[in-house]
Design a protein around this motif. Sequence first.
Motif, PDB file in Angstrom:
ATOM      1  N   TYR A 119      -1.729   0.088   8.222  1.00 32.02           N
ATOM      2  CA  TYR A 119      -2.913  -0.102   9.066  1.00 32.02           C
ATOM      3  C   TYR A 119      -2.850  -1.449   9.775  1.00 32.02           C
ATOM      4  N   GLU A 124      -9.986  -0.842   9.196  1.00 34.89           N
ATOM      5  CA  GLU A 124      -9.425   0.495   9.366  1.00 34.89           C
ATOM      6  C   GLU A 124      -8.850   1.012   8.042  1.00 34.89           C
ATOM      7  N   GLN A 128     -10.326   4.340   6.218  1.00 33.07           N
ATOM      8  CA  GLN A 128      -9.491   5.532   6.064  1.00 33.07           C
ATOM      9  C   GLN A 128      -9.194   5.865   4.601  1.00 33.07           C
TER      10      GLN A 128
END
Length: 156
Positions: A119, A124, A128
Amino acid sequence: MDNVDDPRLEPLLAQARKDFSFEDAIRQWAIEKILAADILQDFEASLSDQRQALEAWSKSKQGRREAVKLHAEAEKKLSEKLDAASARGRVAANALHDKPGGSRKKIAVIRGIWASGKYTSRDECAEQECAALDMSYSTARKALRNTPNPPSHRTA
Protein backbone atom coordinates in the motif's frame (compact mmCIF):
# COMPACT_ATOMS: atom_id res chain seq x y z
CA MET A 1 -25.06 -2.44 42.17
CA ASP A 2 -27.62 -4.56 40.33
CA ASN A 3 -29.03 -1.67 38.31
CA VAL A 4 -30.32 -3.23 35.07
CA ASP A 5 -31.15 0.18 33.60
CA ASP A 6 -27.53 1.34 33.62
CA PRO A 7 -26.74 2.56 30.06
CA ARG A 8 -23.15 1.30 30.41
CA LEU A 9 -24.33 -2.31 30.62
CA GLU A 10 -25.44 -3.03 27.03
CA PRO A 11 -22.21 -1.96 25.26
CA LEU A 12 -20.20 -4.04 27.72
CA LEU A 13 -22.45 -7.05 27.16
CA ALA A 14 -22.15 -6.70 23.40
CA GLN A 15 -18.36 -6.52 23.64
CA ALA A 16 -18.25 -9.52 25.97
CA ARG A 17 -20.41 -11.58 23.59
CA LYS A 18 -17.96 -10.77 20.83
CA ASP A 19 -14.74 -11.36 22.79
CA PHE A 20 -15.53 -14.25 25.13
CA SER A 21 -16.76 -17.78 24.80
CA PHE A 22 -19.27 -18.98 27.37
CA GLU A 23 -16.50 -20.84 29.21
CA ASP A 24 -14.30 -17.72 29.23
CA ALA A 25 -17.18 -15.69 30.67
CA ILE A 26 -17.93 -18.24 33.38
CA ARG A 27 -14.26 -18.44 34.35
CA GLN A 28 -13.92 -14.65 34.45
CA TRP A 29 -17.10 -14.36 36.55
CA ALA A 30 -15.74 -16.93 39.05
CA ILE A 31 -12.40 -15.13 39.26
CA GLU A 32 -14.13 -11.80 39.88
CA LYS A 33 -16.28 -13.34 42.64
CA ILE A 34 -13.18 -14.73 44.37
CA LEU A 35 -11.31 -11.42 44.04
CA ALA A 36 -14.29 -9.46 45.34
CA ALA A 37 -14.63 -11.81 48.34
CA ASP A 38 -10.89 -11.53 49.08
CA ILE A 39 -10.96 -7.74 48.87
CA LEU A 40 -14.06 -7.58 51.08
CA GLN A 41 -12.41 -9.87 53.65
CA ASP A 42 -9.27 -7.73 53.62
CA PHE A 43 -11.33 -4.56 53.93
CA GLU A 44 -13.19 -5.97 56.92
CA ALA A 45 -9.88 -7.01 58.51
CA SER A 46 -8.56 -3.52 57.85
CA LEU A 47 -11.61 -2.00 59.55
CA SER A 48 -11.02 -4.26 62.54
CA ASP A 49 -7.38 -3.15 62.68
CA GLN A 50 -8.50 0.47 62.42
CA ARG A 51 -10.94 -0.03 65.31
CA GLN A 52 -8.14 -1.50 67.43
CA ALA A 53 -5.94 1.42 66.45
CA LEU A 54 -8.56 3.93 67.55
CA GLU A 55 -9.05 2.15 70.85
CA ALA A 56 -5.30 2.14 71.47
CA TRP A 57 -5.07 5.80 70.47
CA SER A 58 -7.47 6.86 73.14
CA LYS A 59 -5.66 5.09 75.98
CA SER A 60 -2.17 6.60 76.15
CA LYS A 61 0.78 8.14 74.39
CA GLN A 62 2.21 4.64 73.91
CA GLY A 63 -1.22 3.61 72.63
CA ARG A 64 -1.10 6.38 70.04
CA ARG A 65 2.22 5.03 68.78
CA GLU A 66 0.67 1.57 68.61
CA ALA A 67 -2.35 2.99 66.82
CA VAL A 68 -0.17 4.63 64.17
CA LYS A 69 1.73 1.35 63.74
CA LEU A 70 -1.50 -0.69 63.41
CA HIS A 71 -2.89 1.84 60.96
CA ALA A 72 0.24 1.69 58.80
CA GLU A 73 0.24 -2.12 58.86
CA ALA A 74 -3.44 -2.25 57.88
CA GLU A 75 -2.89 0.14 54.99
CA LYS A 76 0.13 -1.85 53.84
CA LYS A 77 -1.80 -5.16 53.88
CA LEU A 78 -4.69 -3.71 51.91
CA SER A 79 -2.34 -2.06 49.43
CA GLU A 80 -0.48 -5.34 48.89
CA LYS A 81 -3.76 -7.18 48.32
CA LEU A 82 -4.91 -4.60 45.79
CA ASP A 83 -1.52 -4.72 44.06
CA ALA A 84 -1.76 -8.52 43.84
CA ALA A 85 -5.28 -8.27 42.38
CA SER A 86 -4.03 -5.71 39.87
CA ALA A 87 -1.14 -7.99 38.90
CA ARG A 88 -3.54 -10.90 38.37
CA GLY A 89 -5.66 -8.62 36.20
CA ARG A 90 -2.61 -7.67 34.12
CA VAL A 91 -1.72 -11.34 33.64
CA ALA A 92 -5.29 -12.11 32.52
CA ALA A 93 -5.36 -9.15 30.12
CA ASN A 94 -2.00 -10.12 28.63
CA ALA A 95 -3.19 -13.70 28.19
CA LEU A 96 -6.24 -12.44 26.31
CA HIS A 97 -4.21 -10.10 24.07
CA ASP A 98 -1.52 -12.74 23.42
CA LYS A 99 -3.80 -15.67 22.57
CA PRO A 100 -3.84 -16.88 18.95
CA GLY A 101 -5.84 -14.37 16.93
CA GLY A 102 -5.59 -11.86 19.77
CA SER A 103 -5.05 -8.14 19.37
CA ARG A 104 -1.25 -8.29 19.50
CA LYS A 105 -1.16 -10.87 16.72
CA LYS A 106 -3.50 -8.74 14.59
CA ILE A 107 -1.29 -5.68 15.13
CA ALA A 108 1.78 -7.63 14.06
CA VAL A 109 -0.02 -8.87 10.94
CA ILE A 110 -1.17 -5.43 9.80
CA ARG A 111 2.29 -3.97 10.44
CA GLY A 112 3.75 -6.79 8.34
CA ILE A 113 1.33 -5.99 5.51
CA TRP A 114 2.33 -2.32 5.68
CA ALA A 115 6.03 -3.22 5.69
CA SER A 116 5.53 -5.34 2.55
CA GLY A 117 5.03 -2.15 0.52
CA LYS A 118 1.70 -3.31 -0.90
CA TYR A 119 0.00 0.00 0.00
CA THR A 120 1.06 3.58 -0.64
CA SER A 121 -0.45 5.02 2.52
CA ARG A 122 -1.14 3.84 6.04
CA ASP A 123 -4.76 4.99 5.72
CA GLU A 124 -5.27 2.86 2.63
CA CYS A 125 -3.60 -0.14 4.28
CA ALA A 126 -5.78 0.18 7.38
CA GLU A 127 -8.93 0.67 5.33
CA GLN A 128 -8.33 -2.31 3.05
CA GLU A 129 -7.06 -4.78 5.65
CA CYS A 130 -9.09 -4.03 8.80
CA ALA A 131 -12.10 -6.14 7.81
CA ALA A 132 -9.95 -9.15 6.88
CA LEU A 133 -8.27 -8.97 10.29
CA ASP A 134 -11.58 -8.44 12.16
CA MET A 135 -10.49 -5.14 13.63
CA SER A 136 -11.92 -1.64 13.37
CA TYR A 137 -10.41 0.91 11.02
CA SER A 138 -9.35 3.12 13.93
CA THR A 139 -7.59 0.23 15.65
CA ALA A 140 -5.83 -0.74 12.42
CA ARG A 141 -4.78 2.87 11.82
CA LYS A 142 -3.47 3.23 15.38
CA ALA A 143 -1.44 0.05 14.91
CA LEU A 144 0.29 1.69 11.95
CA ARG A 145 1.26 4.87 13.80
CA ASN A 146 5.00 5.56 13.88
CA THR A 147 5.82 2.57 11.70
CA PRO A 148 8.71 3.11 9.31
CA ASN A 149 8.00 3.46 5.62
CA PRO A 150 8.64 0.31 3.61
CA PRO A 151 11.78 0.39 1.43
CA SER A 152 9.63 0.93 -1.70
CA HIS A 153 8.32 4.25 -0.23
CA ARG A 154 11.64 5.72 0.84
CA THR A 155 13.23 8.44 -1.21
CA ALA A 156 16.96 8.76 -1.79
